[in-house]
Design a protein around this motif. Structure first.
Motif, PDB file in Angstrom:
ATOM      1  N   ILE A 194     -10.639 -21.686 -64.678  1.00 45.86           N
ATOM      2  CA  ILE A 194     -11.421 -22.377 -63.563  1.00 45.86           C
ATOM      3  C   ILE A 194     -12.886 -23.037 -63.694  1.00 45.86           C
ATOM      4  O   ILE A 194     -12.484 -24.012 -63.649  1.00 45.86           O
ATOM      5  CB  ILE A 194     -10.617 -22.303 -62.666  1.00 45.86           C
ATOM      6  N   PRO A 316     -14.636 -21.417 -56.932  1.00 45.63           N
ATOM      7  CA  PRO A 316     -15.472 -21.509 -58.172  1.00 45.63           C
ATOM      8  C   PRO A 316     -15.695 -23.214 -58.018  1.00 45.63           C
ATOM      9  O   PRO A 316     -15.061 -24.183 -57.488  1.00 45.63           O
ATOM     10  CB  PRO A 316     -14.598 -20.665 -59.207  1.00 45.63           C
ATOM     11  N   GLY A 318     -14.957 -24.925 -60.346  1.00 50.16           N
ATOM     12  CA  GLY A 318     -13.989 -25.943 -61.233  1.00 50.16           C
ATOM     13  C   GLY A 318     -13.099 -26.087 -60.400  1.00 50.16           C
ATOM     14  O   GLY A 318     -12.244 -27.226 -60.262  1.00 50.16           O
ATOM     15  N   VAL A 319     -13.100 -25.764 -59.324  1.00 46.93           N
ATOM     16  CA  VAL A 319     -11.571 -26.463 -57.815  1.00 46.93           C
ATOM     17  C   VAL A 319     -11.920 -27.591 -57.715  1.00 46.93           C
ATOM     18  O   VAL A 319     -11.384 -28.057 -57.509  1.00 46.93           O
ATOM     19  CB  VAL A 319     -11.299 -24.854 -57.235  1.00 46.93           C
ATOM     20  N   GLY A 322     -12.614 -30.390 -60.102  1.00 41.11           N
ATOM     21  CA  GLY A 322     -11.172 -30.911 -60.486  1.00 41.11           C
ATOM     22  C   GLY A 322     -10.346 -31.732 -59.792  1.00 41.11           C
ATOM     23  O   GLY A 322     -10.623 -32.689 -59.617  1.00 41.11           O
ATOM     24  N   ALA A 323     -10.679 -31.246 -58.174  1.00 38.88           N
ATOM     25  CA  ALA A 323     -10.131 -31.462 -56.940  1.00 38.88           C
ATOM     26  C   ALA A 323     -10.604 -32.592 -56.573  1.00 38.88           C
ATOM     27  O   ALA A 323     -10.140 -33.411 -55.861  1.00 38.88           O
ATOM     28  CB  ALA A 323      -9.858 -30.322 -56.049  1.00 38.88           C
TER      29      ALA A 323
ATOM     30  N   ALA B 156      -5.039 -33.261 -64.781  1.00 39.40           N
ATOM     31  CA  ALA B 156      -6.618 -32.104 -64.396  1.00 39.40           C
ATOM     32  C   ALA B 156      -6.784 -32.084 -63.410  1.00 39.40           C
ATOM     33  O   ALA B 156      -7.328 -30.640 -62.927  1.00 39.40           O
ATOM     34  CB  ALA B 156      -8.338 -33.095 -64.861  1.00 39.40           C
ATOM     35  N   GLY B 157      -6.752 -33.145 -62.134  1.00 42.15           N
ATOM     36  CA  GLY B 157      -7.442 -32.455 -60.785  1.00 42.15           C
ATOM     37  C   GLY B 157      -6.318 -31.641 -60.399  1.00 42.15           C
ATOM     38  O   GLY B 157      -6.491 -30.570 -59.689  1.00 42.15           O
ATOM     39  N   SER B 160      -6.642 -28.077 -61.696  1.00 43.97           N
ATOM     40  CA  SER B 160      -7.281 -27.249 -60.121  1.00 43.97           C
ATOM     41  C   SER B 160      -6.607 -26.566 -59.259  1.00 43.97           C
ATOM     42  O   SER B 160      -6.900 -25.098 -58.627  1.00 43.97           O
ATOM     43  CB  SER B 160      -8.784 -27.908 -59.817  1.00 43.97           C
ATOM     44  N   VAL B 161      -5.566 -27.957 -58.633  1.00 44.60           N
ATOM     45  CA  VAL B 161      -5.519 -27.326 -56.866  1.00 44.60           C
ATOM     46  C   VAL B 161      -4.362 -25.630 -57.360  1.00 44.60           C
ATOM     47  O   VAL B 161      -4.783 -25.196 -56.415  1.00 44.60           O
ATOM     48  CB  VAL B 161      -4.705 -28.333 -57.206  1.00 44.60           C
ATOM     49  N   ASN B 163      -4.304 -24.014 -59.847  1.00 49.94           N
ATOM     50  CA  ASN B 163      -5.414 -23.083 -60.710  1.00 49.94           C
ATOM     51  C   ASN B 163      -5.811 -22.058 -59.237  1.00 49.94           C
ATOM     52  O   ASN B 163      -5.642 -20.715 -58.641  1.00 49.94           O
ATOM     53  CB  ASN B 163      -6.137 -23.314 -61.430  1.00 49.94           C
TER      54      ASN B 163
END
Lengths: 343, 331
Positions: A194, A316, A318-319, A322-323, B156-157, B160-161, B163
């Motif tokens: 992540i 983290p 990375g979340v 990413g989000a 990708a977004g 992340s959710v 994960n």
């Protein structure tokens, strides 16, 4: 006296002003990262700690945890921003950032292989990630970039196509490796995948700083050639530039920047992808220093948000990248009439 | 490179028959072709070999359904969006479906294929709408690059959710890490037929609209000039694509590459006419998927390499050869 200022100086001054603003913002974010959290650190105590004084309870938090984290965030963001912008500029395609064409995933795959088969952590993980990223890039170069001279546009397109293919394959490989690990290790690997700054140390900051100290000057030397390359392969060749060699050198710099950073923080998604386009929108034209600053701002903001905005849960970085990166990129796509049409 | 279509289709059928036979024969316990024929024509539940083949039969059926669905969906997407990169994986449809299923497992403990299907369809639809809407906004409309960017962003977004969710919950991780790879095993006939109905509807729509795909591939202006109601055609095709991809994800998990590679290979064999490409995809998708699945059973004994990994292993070299043998991957 003089005529009104022609548009040219105004245009060229804008990136500098934006870069100064970004630098100030970065400085502020580093301070916030060090002071804000559980527990809060008062500014005067933080200054005394940084000045070398031992303050019980705070010295450890500031010197061994938050400050190295802030420094790693700064360096990682810089490296991702530069790496993404090199790829995007070189391949003239906003899709060509290392996360999209598989270089980042190559590093991740290397690290997960190290976890799956060699129970590696720390240093070893680092080398495997670097190796994975480099091998992926070499594969891309051999398969896609090694083609003969001729249609430059087609070669660029081909590179991204091959990259997307390789990225998908690496994604499948990583998913497969996750099924081969024990549940515990799979959880650990996933956590690393992540992207997080939680294990930042001065050691890791030093490794990143050392790499950047070599790679940034190298990049600075290559940028004028990159600008010539952007005129097209034929023009560049006729101007006496060795096109393949320049391209390989630039890609090498970009890959090492990216792979080293992935090894330290895990793949922080979207940072490499977003830094260049955002910098370009802010400055009105591509700018490497600004892309580096934007990358660092993104990582720092994401880390601060993940640490503080979700009550007891620490997410983290990375979340967050990413989000939040996804909607932001989409918003950019809807706003900009031109950013999506670049080749 | 162009060959006569009947010949190619006949070759495709033959390849499909061979792939089915191999899929039934080969595995941890390998049986002879004649036993396969016996088991199919005169099933005897007291014979171990026949039971083995019976269980492989379900898997083979799932492979045919999923392979055809993904390949046809890929072809339709490539034509409709005029985008050589279009694939359920790349345009964010698989990501939408996967995320919905993961959320379902995490929030309501979903485990039935019917639940997976409903969730996957919903997720695929949402993903498609978001990607298409985002790419369409702005002055130029939905250009290939904007579509691919929006798809990559969504993938990708949502990744992340997913994960993050999986990270906080070990039991979801344990179930999902196997499902996430893409696998054809462990499905009942009822599951396959229920999901298969959706796939058939989707495939029929796309086969029927192959001529419209030809027009759309020329660009919207040309399509309008040819009398195609572009908006309606896109809506219909989009719905069919969502049905196919959502059903495939529900049945087998996210399987990449098939939707990308098979239509390109078909195009290479029969040229750019979608009335030929789509039928060939119906055959080629299952062939590739079954071969990949069969190879996955024997490549690393005693463990099995899931088909999602195998399609990537098979798909990447094919894909690279495709890109290298053509100057520019066009449509």
């Amino acid at each position: 006296m003089t005529a009104p200022a022609p548009p040219r100086p105004a245009r060229s001054r804008r990136p500098a002003l934006v870069a100064i603003a970004a630098g100030l913002l970065l400085f502020a974010l580093v301070i916030v990262r060090v002071l804000v959290g559980t527990p809060m650190v008062p500014l005067d105590l933080a200054l005394r700690v940084i000045g070398g004084e031992a303050v019980p309870g705070y010295s450890f938090i500031v010197m061994d945890h938050r400050l190295p984290t802030a420094v790693v965030a700064l360096l990682a963001g810089t490296a991702f921003g530069l790496s993404g912008t090199i790829f995007q500029t070189l391949l003239r395609n906003p899709l060509a950032s290392p996360d999209v064409i598989g270089v980042t995933l190559g590093s991740s795959a290397g690290a997960v292989i190290a976890m799956a088969f060699f129970q590696a952590d720390g240093r070893a993980l680092f080398w495997f990630a670097l190796l994975g990223g480099l091998l992926t890039a070499v594969l891309l170069l051999v398969v896609a970039g090694g083609g003969g001279p001729g249609a430059a546009g087609a070669a660029d397109n081909r590179f991204v196509l091959v990259g997307i293919g390789v990225a998908a394959a690496l994604g499948a490989l990583i998913s497969y490796l996750l099924t081969r690990l024990s549940l515990q290790s799979a959880g650990d690997a996933l956590h690393w995948m992540i992207g997080s700054l939680s294990s930042s140390t001065w050691d890791r900051a030093a490794v990143l700083a050392g790499a950047l100290a070599v790679l940034i000057p190298a990049l600075a030397l290559l940028i004028p050639r990159l600008r010539i390359l952007q005129l097209g392969d034929d023009t560049a060749t006729s101007l006496g530039l060795s096109v393949p060699r320049t391209r390989v050198a630039l890609i090498l710099v970009a890959v090492i920047l990216c792979a080293l950073t992935v090894a330290v923080t895990g793949p922080l998604s979207f940072v490499a992808f977003l830094a260049g386009p955002i910098a370009q929108r802010l400055a009105g034209r591509p700018s490497f220093p600004l892309a580096a600053a934007v990358g660092a701002v993104i990582v720092l903001l994401a880390d601060i948000a993940g640490q503080n905005l979700f009550g007891g849960t620490e997410l983290p970085a990375g979340v967050i990248t990413g989000a939040l990166g996804a909607p932001f990129l989409m918003w950019m796509l809807t706003r900009s009439p031109t950013s999506g049409s670049g080749r | 490179m162009r060959r006569s279509t009947p010949l190619v289709l006949a070759g495709g059928l033959l390849a499909l028959a061979v792939a089915c036979l191999l899929s039934l024969m080969i595995g941890a316990r390998t049986v002879s072709p004649s036993t396969v024929v016996d088991a199919l024509s005169d099933y005897d539940s007291s014979l171990t070999d026949h039971v083995v083949i019976h269980s492989r039969l379900l898997r083979t059926l799932a492979g045919i359904a999923v392979g055809a669905a993904l390949a046809v969906a890929g072809a339709a997407m490539q034509g409709m969006t005029r985008n050589p990169l279009a694939d359920p994986g790349i345009l964010g449809i698989n990501a939408g479906a996967t995320t919905a299923v993961v959320l379902g497992v995490y929030l309501v403990d979903a485990s039935e294929v019917a639940q997976f299907t409903a969730l996957a369809l919903l997720g695929a639809a949402l993903g498609t709408v978001v990607v298409y809407a985002v790419a369409s906004l702005g002055r130029e409309g939905a250009t290939p690059v904007k579509l691919a960017l929006a798809g990559a962003a969504l993938t990708a977004g949502l990744g992340s959710v997913v994960n993050a969710l999986v990270m906080i919950d070990d039991s979801s991780l344990d179930r999902l890490r196997f499902w996430q790879v893409g696998t054809l095993g462990a499905r009942s006939l009822a599951d396959i037929s229920r999901v298969g109905v959706l796939m058939v509807i989707g495939a029929v729509v796309i086969v029927a609209m192959a001529g419209v795909l030809n027009a759309l591939a020329l660009g919207d202006d040309a399509a309008v000039g040819l009398g195609v109601k572009v908006g309606r055609a896109r809506a219909l095709l989009g719905t069919a694509i969502i049905l196919l991809c959502g059903a495939a994800v529900a049945l087998a998990g996210p399987i990449g590459f098939l939707g990308l590679v098979v239509p390109h290979a078909a195009r290479l064999l029969v040229g750019g006419d979608y009335r030929r490409i789509v039928p060939l995809c119906l055959l080629g998708g299952p062939v590739l998927l079954l071969l990949a699945d069969t190879a996955g059973r024997v490549i690393a004994p005693p463990a099995e390499v899931q088909v999602g990994v195998m399609t990537a292993l098979v798909g990447v070299p094919v894909f690279i050869v495709l890109i290298r043998t053509r100057r520019q991957v066009g449509l």
